[in-house]
Design an enzyme around this catalytic site. Structure first.
Site, PDB file in Angstrom:
ATOM      1  N   ASP A  53      -2.633  56.089   7.288  1.00 46.91           N
ATOM      2  CA  ASP A  53      -4.076  55.827   7.228  1.00 46.91           C
ATOM      3  C   ASP A  53      -4.813  57.041   6.645  1.00 46.91           C
ATOM      4  O   ASP A  53      -6.032  57.011   6.466  1.00 46.91           O
ATOM      5  CB  ASP A  53      -4.637  55.413   8.596  1.00 46.91           C
ATOM      6  CG  ASP A  53      -4.400  56.444   9.675  1.00 46.91           C
ATOM      7  OD1 ASP A  53      -3.783  57.485   9.383  1.00 46.91           O
ATOM      8  OD2 ASP A  53      -4.844  56.206  10.819  1.00 46.91           O
ATOM      9  N   SER A  54      -4.049  58.104   6.299  1.00 46.48           N
ATOM     10  CA  SER A  54      -4.612  59.208   5.517  1.00 46.48           C
ATOM     11  C   SER A  54      -5.080  58.690   4.151  1.00 46.48           C
ATOM     12  O   SER A  54      -5.787  59.412   3.427  1.00 46.48           O
ATOM     13  CB  SER A  54      -3.588  60.331   5.341  1.00 46.48           C
ATOM     14  OG  SER A  54      -2.351  59.805   4.905  1.00 46.48           O
ATOM     15  N   ASP A  67       0.891  52.577   8.914  1.00 46.11           N
ATOM     16  CA  ASP A  67       0.007  52.904  10.043  1.00 46.11           C
ATOM     17  C   ASP A  67      -0.841  51.702  10.429  1.00 46.11           C
ATOM     18  O   ASP A  67      -1.470  51.078   9.553  1.00 46.11           O
ATOM     19  CB  ASP A  67      -0.955  54.035   9.637  1.00 46.11           C
ATOM     20  CG  ASP A  67      -0.433  55.399  10.004  1.00 46.11           C
ATOM     21  OD1 ASP A  67       0.410  55.501  10.925  1.00 46.11           O
ATOM     22  OD2 ASP A  67      -0.875  56.380   9.370  1.00 46.11           O
ATOM     23  N   LYS A 111       3.488  52.186  12.573  1.00 46.24           N
ATOM     24  CA  LYS A 111       3.279  53.410  13.364  1.00 46.24           C
ATOM     25  C   LYS A 111       1.954  53.298  14.101  1.00 46.24           C
ATOM     26  O   LYS A 111       0.964  52.826  13.530  1.00 46.24           O
ATOM     27  CB  LYS A 111       3.306  54.644  12.451  1.00 46.24           C
ATOM     28  CG  LYS A 111       2.958  55.946  13.184  1.00 46.24           C
ATOM     29  CD  LYS A 111       3.367  57.192  12.413  1.00 46.24           C
ATOM     30  CE  LYS A 111       2.396  57.659  11.345  1.00 46.24           C
ATOM     31  NZ  LYS A 111       1.045  57.992  11.824  1.00 46.24           N
ATOM     32  N   GLU A 165      -0.685  55.528  16.929  1.00 42.54           N
ATOM     33  CA  GLU A 165      -0.993  56.820  17.539  1.00 42.54           C
ATOM     34  C   GLU A 165      -1.187  56.645  19.039  1.00 42.54           C
ATOM     35  O   GLU A 165      -1.901  55.730  19.474  1.00 42.54           O
ATOM     36  CB  GLU A 165      -2.268  57.409  16.918  1.00 42.54           C
ATOM     37  CG  GLU A 165      -2.099  57.770  15.462  1.00 42.54           C
ATOM     38  CD  GLU A 165      -3.342  58.437  14.864  1.00 42.54           C
ATOM     39  OE1 GLU A 165      -4.302  58.723  15.614  1.00 42.54           O
ATOM     40  OE2 GLU A 165      -3.334  58.669  13.656  1.00 42.54           O
ATOM     41  N   GLU A 211       2.572  65.793  15.365  1.00 45.09           N
ATOM     42  CA  GLU A 211       1.672  66.454  14.415  1.00 45.09           C
ATOM     43  C   GLU A 211       0.996  67.665  15.047  1.00 45.09           C
ATOM     44  O   GLU A 211       0.412  67.578  16.138  1.00 45.09           O
ATOM     45  CB  GLU A 211       0.603  65.445  13.930  1.00 45.09           C
ATOM     46  CG  GLU A 211      -0.353  66.045  12.911  1.00 45.09           C
ATOM     47  CD  GLU A 211      -1.174  65.013  12.149  1.00 45.09           C
ATOM     48  OE1 GLU A 211      -0.931  63.791  12.297  1.00 45.09           O
ATOM     49  OE2 GLU A 211      -2.065  65.442  11.392  1.00 45.09           O
TER      50      GLU A 211
HETATM   51  O1  KIV Z   1      -1.686  59.045   8.008  1.00 47.22           O
HETATM   52  C1  KIV Z   1      -0.831  59.915   7.782  1.00 47.22           C
HETATM   53  O2  KIV Z   1      -0.659  60.388   6.651  1.00 47.22           O
HETATM   54  C2  KIV Z   1      -0.017  60.386   8.904  1.00 47.22           C
HETATM   55  C3  KIV Z   1       0.843  61.583   8.678  1.00 47.22           C
HETATM   56  C4  KIV Z   1       0.026  62.805   8.644  1.00 47.22           C
HETATM   57  C5  KIV Z   1       1.943  61.668   9.661  1.00 47.22           C
HETATM   58  O3  KIV Z   1      -0.078  59.820   9.953  1.00 47.22           O
END
Ligand code: KIV
Length: 271
Positions: A51-52, A90, A120, A122, A189
């Site tokens: 989600d980055s 994510d 994934k 969190e 992280e």
């Molecule tokens: O969203 C992302 O890029 C991440 C990584 C930093 C692990 O969750």
């Protein structure tokens, strides 16, 4: 080390075997077909559609604004490119925190509409019902502890997490719980390297670190950061492997010059 050509498709089982063999796992983010093709061909084991994307693709300050539809769009582009890598997506903020039914519904949309291989989430104990329900549907889950950017307004800062005893203890408990619940891997992280080592030794599933030191089972970076596309993000843990922003800037300047001086296109570059 060269690419292991014997691995035709990286699965969660392959990732587990890498931990057991003591071979480090490589993971990078990608959000589009072209870059995912390059990363996949280079031999990366896991591509994370993080989600980055909210930051590096859309220019938001945080990961909170990105939607499920956006994530599915990015994920389906990456899946079309990934011939070998395991593609993990994510679950975006707001698509799983409500309850476990919502988490499963979001996961099913990602899996059906993008063709990805895993998701994934969190968090630890607070999202465990969602993790359980997703696993019941047969979808592999990767956990994410330590600095969890979707909680940035709770933390108030992107500084190193779990330095204090209480947070350290919670992280250890959450890591154990995620393993026992059935997660196939865990991202840690921005936590102290010593704590990350402790987690990697405590759990039998692979632990992938970002800003978590060398003594974990693998490493992940945001592709735009390690290729030097994003310029303003300079945490201590980041190693830049290229300066693509400068290369692109030089190329664009040269193109502008060539257009202005009527050098482009030349005789060979026309019909
Ligand atoms: O969203 C992302 O890029 C991440 C990584 C930093 C692990 O969750």
């Amino acid at each position: 080390m060269s690419v292991n050509k014997e691995i035709k498709r990286v699965t969660t089982h392959v990732i587990q075997e890498l931990k057991e063999k003591g071979e480090k796992i490589s993971m990078l983010t990608a959000y589009d077909f072209s870059f995912a093709s390059i990363i996949d061909a280079a031999g990366i084991e896991i591509i994370l559609v993080g989600d980055s994307a909210s930051n590096v693709m859309a220019g938001h300050e945080t990961t909170l604004p990105i939607t499920l539809d956006h994530m599915i769009y990015h994920a389906s582009s990456v899946v079309r490119a990934a011939k070998r890598a395991l593609v993990v997506v994510d679950l975006p903020f707001g698509s799983y925190q409500g309850n476990s039914r919502e988490a499963l519904a979001s996961t099913i949309r990602i899996m059906k509409e993008s063709g990805a291989h895993a998701v994934k989430l969190e968090g630890g104990e607070e999202i465990i019902e969602s993790v359980k329900r997703i696993l019941t549907a047969g979808v592999p889950v990767m956990g994410h502890l330590g600095l969890t950017p979707q909680s940035i307004y709770k933390f108030g800062t992107y500084t190193v997490r779990a330095r204090e005893d209480q947070e350290r203890e919670k992280l250890l408990q959450d890591a154990k719980l995620l393993e026992e619940t059935g997660c196939f891997a865990l991202v840690l992280e921005k936590i102290p390297a010593k704590l990350a080592k402790e987690v990697a030794e405590m759990v039998s599933i692979p632990v992938i670190g970002i800003g978590a030191g060398p003594d974990v089972d693998g490493q992940v970076l945001v592709m735009h950061d390690m290729l030097g596309i994003s310029q303003d993000f300079n945490p201590r843990f980041l190693r830049r492997y290229a300066d693509l922003a400068s290369l692109a800037n030089d190329a664009v300047k040269q193109y502008i010059t060539d257009v202005k001086r009527r050098d482009f296109p030349n005789e060979k570059e026309q019909y």
